[in-house]
Design an enzyme around this catalytic site. Structure first.
Site, PDB file in Angstrom:
ATOM      1  N   HIS A   8       0.853  -1.196   0.000  1.00  0.00           N
ATOM      2  CA  HIS A   8       0.000   0.000   0.000  1.00  0.00           C
ATOM      3  C   HIS A   8       0.889   1.246   0.000  1.00  0.00           C
ATOM      4  CE1 HIS A   8      -2.916   3.020   1.161  1.00  0.00           C
ATOM      5  NE2 HIS A   8      -2.213   3.287   2.251  1.00  0.00           N
TER       6      HIS A   8
ATOM      7  N   ASP B   4       6.766  22.179 -26.085  1.00  0.00           N
ATOM      8  CA  ASP B   4       6.725  20.825 -25.526  1.00  0.00           C
ATOM      9  C   ASP B   4       7.786  20.746 -24.449  1.00  0.00           C
ATOM     10  OD1 ASP B   4       6.604  17.907 -25.221  1.00  0.00           O
ATOM     11  OD2 ASP B   4       5.580  17.914 -27.140  1.00  0.00           O
TER      12      ASP B   4
ATOM     13  N   TRP C  67       7.217   0.207   3.714  1.00  0.00           N
ATOM     14  CA  TRP C  67       7.665   0.939   2.527  1.00  0.00           C
ATOM     15  C   TRP C  67       9.102   1.433   2.722  1.00  0.00           C
ATOM     16  CZ3 TRP C  67       8.955   6.040   1.060  1.00  0.00           C
ATOM     17  CH2 TRP C  67       8.934   6.989   2.076  1.00  0.00           C
TER      18      TRP C  67
ATOM     19  N   SER D  28      13.012   6.502 -14.018  1.00  0.00           N
ATOM     20  CA  SER D  28      11.944   7.294 -14.627  1.00  0.00           C
ATOM     21  C   SER D  28      11.898   8.693 -14.008  1.00  0.00           C
ATOM     22  CB  SER D  28      10.608   6.575 -14.428  1.00  0.00           C
ATOM     23  OG  SER D  28       9.542   7.442 -14.656  1.00  0.00           O
ATOM     24  N   SER D  29      12.005   8.748 -12.688  1.00  0.00           N
ATOM     25  CA  SER D  29      11.950  10.045 -11.994  1.00  0.00           C
ATOM     26  C   SER D  29      13.125  10.934 -12.398  1.00  0.00           C
ATOM     27  CB  SER D  29      11.997   9.843 -10.481  1.00  0.00           C
ATOM     28  OG  SER D  29      10.820   9.270 -10.048  1.00  0.00           O
TER      29      SER D  29
ATOM     30  N   HIS E  34      13.230  11.776   3.529  1.00  0.00           N
ATOM     31  CA  HIS E  34      12.608  13.013   3.967  1.00  0.00           C
ATOM     32  C   HIS E  34      12.421  14.014   2.829  1.00  0.00           C
ATOM     33  CE1 HIS E  34      10.473  15.127   6.972  1.00  0.00           C
ATOM     34  NE2 HIS E  34      10.935  16.217   6.392  1.00  0.00           N
TER      35      HIS E  34
ATOM     36  N   GLU F 225      11.959  13.183  -0.052  1.00  0.00           N
ATOM     37  CA  GLU F 225      10.880  12.548  -0.822  1.00  0.00           C
ATOM     38  C   GLU F 225       9.509  13.041  -0.340  1.00  0.00           C
ATOM     39  OE1 GLU F 225      10.631  10.612  -3.387  1.00  0.00           O
ATOM     40  OE2 GLU F 225       8.595   9.839  -3.172  1.00  0.00           O
TER      41      GLU F 225
ATOM     42  N   TYR G 203       8.854  15.951   0.722  1.00  0.00           N
ATOM     43  CA  TYR G 203       8.635  17.275   0.128  1.00  0.00           C
ATOM     44  C   TYR G 203       8.455  17.192  -1.381  1.00  0.00           C
ATOM     45  CZ  TYR G 203       9.480  18.800   4.757  1.00  0.00           C
ATOM     46  OH  TYR G 203       9.348  18.952   6.103  1.00  0.00           O
TER      47      TYR G 203
ATOM     48  N   SER H  53      -1.435  27.253  -4.895  1.00  0.00           N
ATOM     49  CA  SER H  53      -1.073  28.653  -5.160  1.00  0.00           C
ATOM     50  C   SER H  53      -1.617  29.156  -6.499  1.00  0.00           C
ATOM     51  CB  SER H  53       0.453  28.819  -5.149  1.00  0.00           C
ATOM     52  OG  SER H  53       0.974  28.419  -3.919  1.00  0.00           O
TER      53      SER H  53
ATOM     54  N   HIS I 160      15.117  12.782  12.289  1.00  0.00           N
ATOM     55  CA  HIS I 160      13.955  12.828  13.187  1.00  0.00           C
ATOM     56  C   HIS I 160      13.082  11.577  13.022  1.00  0.00           C
ATOM     57  CE1 HIS I 160      11.611  15.321   9.960  1.00  0.00           C
ATOM     58  NE2 HIS I 160      11.251  14.070   9.869  1.00  0.00           N
ATOM     59  N   HIS I 161      13.338  10.813  11.956  1.00  0.00           N
ATOM     60  CA  HIS I 161      12.637   9.533  11.795  1.00  0.00           C
ATOM     61  C   HIS I 161      13.297   8.444  12.641  1.00  0.00           C
ATOM     62  CE1 HIS I 161      10.209  10.884   8.335  1.00  0.00           C
ATOM     63  NE2 HIS I 161      11.257  11.613   8.038  1.00  0.00           N
TER      64      HIS I 161
ATOM     65  N   THR J 143       6.733  26.966   6.025  1.00  0.00           N
ATOM     66  CA  THR J 143       5.401  26.391   5.766  1.00  0.00           C
ATOM     67  C   THR J 143       4.326  27.345   6.278  1.00  0.00           C
ATOM     68  OG1 THR J 143       6.430  24.238   6.124  1.00  0.00           O
ATOM     69  CG2 THR J 143       4.044  24.269   5.940  1.00  0.00           C
TER      70      THR J 143
ATOM     71  N   LYS K  85       3.702  30.118   3.915  1.00  0.00           N
ATOM     72  CA  LYS K  85       2.828  29.724   2.797  1.00  0.00           C
ATOM     73  C   LYS K  85       1.357  29.779   3.211  1.00  0.00           C
ATOM     74  CE  LYS K  85       5.722  26.945  -0.102  1.00  0.00           C
ATOM     75  NZ  LYS K  85       5.242  27.627  -1.303  1.00  0.00           N
TER      76      LYS K  85
ATOM     77  N   ARG L  20       1.578   0.662  14.965  1.00  0.00           N
ATOM     78  CA  ARG L  20       1.244   0.512  13.544  1.00  0.00           C
ATOM     79  C   ARG L  20       1.804  -0.817  13.031  1.00  0.00           C
ATOM     80  NH1 ARG L  20       5.681   4.473  10.544  1.00  0.00           N
ATOM     81  NH2 ARG L  20       4.601   3.790   8.670  1.00  0.00           N
TER      82      ARG L  20
END
Lengths: 525, 159
Positions: free
Chosen positions: A77, A106, A142, A169-170, A253, A255, A257, A268, A302-303, A328, A331, A450
């Site tokens: 998932h 293009d 994950w 690809s990315s 991390h 990722e 963002y 925006s 922090h993870h 943040t 924003k 979890r």
């Protein structure tokens, strides 16, 4: 003298037809459409896996699945939603919108753009079919932490290959986006005149280029540890399993963002349109986005507060993480200031944008709570964390994707979507999202771990509520499919500008835009 | 687009260049920045943690980025130059590293221009050469009118 060209510049009607159009296409609009449909398909697959999880968690005790399979569902998932649904959706938006927003004909490398997309379906097939190999799909979460991930069956290898392919690809997509934005802007469109969506994608592309090799290196080291006798993460061989966590989160991390900055860009664009006012604090938005991107490189640990680290490191990562709240907050302040005294209307895209601001801010606040080291040590691996990142990724990224789709689909298809359907989709999603995830804060605070298929009786009510909400949320997404298909098939004709307050080059084009647009760049004044 | 009608070497000359919003120094700066960040990260992991396998991926990525920027750089100087020199109408087209030159007899040359400026071509002896690839519709219309005027003036002077 050489023969004349076969087609004039204005020959917009000519394009290939049939299935080969989609396989061979180098057109940014076609590729954008492919990305968006791929993403929606993966969203449904990942969503079904989530509902299978919630089925098991409806009541305490083992109900439907074996624990091993439950872990596979959790892992897949996450992987499918992150790499198959959210990221490709934003690339789809980038493909459709960036050339039209900067006045380019293009993407810079149209053929590479085609490859970027067509790498994704094989990767998705590898991921999904890994359920059917001996031992099933990877069940390491994950985050595929070692040493768990070095011990699993061939499903883990398939996941590693899929991640490699999606990473390639990315990278190709990011290089394309950077080159397009930097080199193909219309004359007069300086960097500080670019639409915010383009800015956020430029910064996102830089982040992708910076961190994708780190992920590729990490999963390759896993692969060689598994099959070629290396000991990068094997303590018995002199390796360090904690090193995997450092490497993974150095990628992971930013990722996070990568999955939210384009969402900021979409919101925006939407808010000024429906507030009928220019975006408040444009330059501060650009600097805030850049600051968030830079800070994302220095907060990864922090993870890992519970892994063990010196107190100085804990303090550094705690304060650095809290610091992200400043840009943040800028924003969120600017979006609200844009709305202030605006002539606001609440069509579906604006509802999604307002929903995003409200619910994403709640996810941001719980992020701040989790940034505090002693609190995080208590809440690590509880449902509080699950609630937090779903508030950020579902109410953040996904809500922005829905908002962006309703905002631009009249331009893409030439038809207005069904406003009533869109509003039903929003309100049902908003209500069921909160029914699903808000109780998880409480079950997490009470200590429910979890990634465990069973739980103590005290968590039963919250889990039952979450499961009911999850099924409601899942069913509400069928309304989205209905709204999109209905819009593609027909509906009220969309005008070129579509929205009264819309500004930008894409709104100067017909709805739907011709197959080829801005073959010669417009001049931006 | 830059056109002159009374140059030294040519009576009429017009040069159109492709749109590049990134200068060559900007390209270098961007590449240098991205290279430093990516290789810095990969080297830090290699030296500090022994995770050297990140390095080849970062290197491969930088190679792709270099090739992309190199391609952009090769085409950055693309141009199209149309000039009336003596009896001929000379067209010079640079595409990547290749320069192609065409020469038309100006007494026979005709300007073919779509009303909306979507297409501009020079016709002679039943064949057409499309020009104005790097221009927008307005610029093509302006160039078409200028070329027609110059060719007409030439015919009048002969008559």
């Amino acid at each position: 003298m050489e023969a004349a060209h076969a087609h004039g510049h204005g020959d917009h009607a000519h394009h290939p037809a049939g299935i080969m159009r989609w396989i061979q296409t180098t057109n940014h609009k076609d590729i954008g459409t492919l990305y968006l449909w791929f993403s929606f398909t993966m969203f449904i697959v990942g969503g079904v896996l989530a509902l299978m999880l919630r089925m098991e968690l409806f009541q305490p005790g083992m109900q439907v699945w074996q624990p091993e399979f439950f872990n596979q569902l959790t892992t897949m998932h996450g992987l499918i939603m992150v790499f198959g649904a959210i990221m490709p959706a934003f690339v789809g938006f980038a493909n459709w919108q960036i050339p039209m927003m900067i006045g380019a004909p293009d993407m810079a490398f149209a053929r590479m753009n085609n490859w970027s997309f067509w790498l994704l379906p094989p990767a998705a097939i590898l991921l999904v079919t890994s359920f059917f190999v001996p031992g099933g799909a990877t069940a390491a979460g994950w985050t595929i932490y070692a040493p768990l991930s070095t011990q699993m069956g061939p499903g883990m290898d398939l996941a590693i290959f899929a991640l490699h392919i999606m990473g390639a690809s990315s990278i190709m997509g990011s290089i394309n986006i950077v080159t397009t934005i930097l080199n193909m802007r219309a004359p007069g469109m300086t960097m500080m005149k670019m639409p915010l969506f383009v800015w956020t994608w430029l910064i996102t592309a830089y982040l992708l280029i910076a961190v994708m090799p780190v992920l590729a290196g990490a999963v390759t080291m896993l692969l060689t540890d598994r099959h070629f006798g290396t000991n990068f993460f094997n303590a018995a061989g002199g390796g360090d399993p904690v090193m995997f966590q450092h490497i993974f989160w150095f990628f992971g991390h930013p990722e996070v963002y990568i999955m939210i900055l384009p969402a900021f860009g979409i919101v925006s664009q939407i808010v000024p349109t429906f507030a009928r006012k220019p975006l408040f604090g444009y330059s501060s938005m650009v600097y805030a986005t850049s600051s968030i991107a830079i800070l994302s490189f220095i907060v990864w640990a922090h993870h890992m507060f519970t892994v063990g680290m010196p107190a100085q490191a804990q303090l550094f990562f705690m304060y650095a993480t809290m610091l992200i709240a400043v840009p943040t907050g800028v924003k969120v302040f600017n979006w609200i200031a844009t709305m202030w005294k605006g002539s606001m209307t609440f069509e579906t895209p604006m509802l999604w944008a307002c929903g995003f601001i409200f619910v994403f801010s709640m996810g941001g606040f719980t992020g701040l709570v989790l940034a505090i080291t002693p609190v995080d040590i208590q809440l690590q691996d509880t449902y509080y964390v699950v609630a937090h990142f779903h508030y950020v990724l579902v109410a953040g990224s996904l809500f922005a994707i829905f908002g962006g789709t309703y905002y631009w689909i009249p331009k893409w298809t030439g038809h207005m979507y069904d406003e009533a359907l869109g509003k039903w989709h929003f309100w049902l999603s908003m209500i069921f999202f909160n029914v699903t995830f808000f109780p998880m804060h409480f079950s997490g605070l009470a200590g429910m771990p979890r990634r465990i298929p069973d739980y103590a009786l005290q968590f039963a009510d919250f889990n039952m509520l979450s499961t009911v909400g999850a099924f409601g949320f899942g069913l509400a997404q069928l309304l989205f499919l209905w709204a999109v298909l209905k819009c593609i098939r027909g509906g009220k004709k969309a005008t070129d500008q579509t929205w009264e307050g819309a500004e930008g080059l894409e709104w100067t084009l017909p709805s739907p835009p011709p197959y080829h647009t801005f073959e010669t760049p417009p001049v931006v004044k | 687009m830059k056109c002159v009608t009374a140059g030294e070497a040519a009576r009429f000359a017009c040069t159109a260049r492709r749109n590049n919003s990134l200068s060559s120094s900007g390209r270098l700066l961007v590449f240098g920045f991205v290279f430093a960040v990516c290789m810095g990260i990969a080297l830090a992991f290699t030296v500090l943690l022994g995770a050297w396998m990140i390095l080849p991926f970062a290197g491969a990525e930088m190679l792709v980025l270099y090739l992309a920027f190199h391609h952009v750089g090769r085409h950055a100087a693309d141009y199209e130059r149309i000039a009336m020199e003596g009896d001929s109408l000379a067209i010079e087209v640079r595409d990547g590293g290749h320069v192609r030159r065409f020469s038309l007899n100006r007494q026979w040359a005709q300007v073919v221009c779509a009303g909306d400026g979507s297409r501009l071509a020079l016709r002679s002896h039943g064949r057409e050469l499309e020009i104005g690839i790097h221009m927008n519709g307005e610029q093509r219309l302006a160039l078409g009118s200028a070329l027609k005027r110059e060719l007409k003036r030439e015919l009048r002077s002969i008559g």
